[in-house]
Design a protein around this motif. Structure first.
Motif, short mmCIF file in Angstrom:
data_model
loop_
_atom_site.label_atom_id
_atom_site.label_comp_id
_atom_site.label_asym_id
_atom_site.label_seq_id
_atom_site.Cartn_x
_atom_site.Cartn_y
_atom_site.Cartn_z
N UNK A 174 0.87 -1.17 0.00
CA UNK A 174 0.00 0.00 0.00
C UNK A 174 0.91 1.22 0.00
N UNK A 175 0.64 2.16 -0.91
CA UNK A 175 1.45 3.37 -1.01
C UNK A 175 0.53 4.58 -0.88
N UNK A 176 0.76 5.40 0.14
CA UNK A 176 -0.02 6.62 0.35
C UNK A 176 0.78 7.82 -0.15
N UNK A 177 0.09 8.79 -0.74
CA UNK A 177 0.76 9.96 -1.31
C UNK A 177 1.59 10.72 -0.28
N UNK A 178 1.10 10.82 0.94
CA UNK A 178 1.83 11.58 1.96
C UNK A 178 3.07 10.86 2.48
N UNK A 179 3.22 9.60 2.14
CA UNK A 179 4.37 8.82 2.60
C UNK A 179 5.31 8.42 1.47
N UNK A 180 4.96 8.76 0.23
CA UNK A 180 5.77 8.40 -0.94
C UNK A 180 5.96 9.65 -1.79
N UNK A 181 6.88 10.53 -1.43
CA UNK A 181 7.05 11.78 -2.16
C UNK A 181 7.66 11.58 -3.55
N UNK A 182 7.49 12.59 -4.39
CA UNK A 182 8.17 12.61 -5.68
C UNK A 182 9.65 12.87 -5.45
N UNK A 183 10.49 12.17 -6.23
CA UNK A 183 11.93 12.33 -6.11
C UNK A 183 12.55 12.45 -7.50
N UNK A 184 13.70 13.07 -7.57
CA UNK A 184 14.45 13.15 -8.83
C UNK A 184 15.36 11.93 -8.91
N UNK A 185 16.13 11.87 -9.98
CA UNK A 185 17.09 10.79 -10.11
C UNK A 185 16.56 9.56 -10.81
#
Length: 139
Positions: free
Chosen positions: A15-26
């Protein structure tokens, strides 16, 4: 991200929640940020699913290429992106557009909007990108 310990036919519950899986570069392209959902680890590398979004003001930095994938599905969440596909021509995908890119389909992304975002699913999880020469007499 919550990943279950128990495997079900080789896959874990995730389960992936938006507030716990931020956007990242790289990620694959420097002009995008990526939000991964844990699918790669939960499927032991068989699949990957993520959202990518444009870094405003960025330009595409890739040329003609194809991907070494068995399955590659793109769904546009917002904005637009223009691709050129070998033997097909130019295609602009916009919010709600979906495309299945078959294995080995040569293509290049031309440009995208600053508000572009896309959901992508592929198999296997590792996206192999192979640069190629332009074969249709273009630039």
């Amino acid at each position: 991200m919550i990943v279950g310990e128990k495997l079900f036919d080789g896959q874990a519950h995730v389960v992936s929640h938006a507030d716990a899986s931020p956007f990242v570069s790289g990620g694959l392209r420097s002009c995008f940020e990526y939000r991964h959902f844990g699918v790669k680890d939960a499927t032991q590398g068989k699949y990957e699913a993520f959202v990518q979004r444009a870094v405003p003001g960025s330009k595409r930095d890739d040329g003609w290429h194809y991907h070494e994938l068995e399955f590659h599905l793109l769904y546009i969440l917002s904005g637009w992106i223009t691709f050129e596909y070998e033997d097909v021509g130019f295609t602009t995908l916009r919010m709600g557009s979906c495309v299945l890119q078959p294995p080995g389909l040569r293509h290049r992304a031309i440009k995208h909007s600053d508000d572009f975002s896309m959901f992508e699913v592929c198999s296997p999880a590792q996206i192999g990108t192979v640069p190629v020469e332009y074969s249709q007499g273009g630039d």
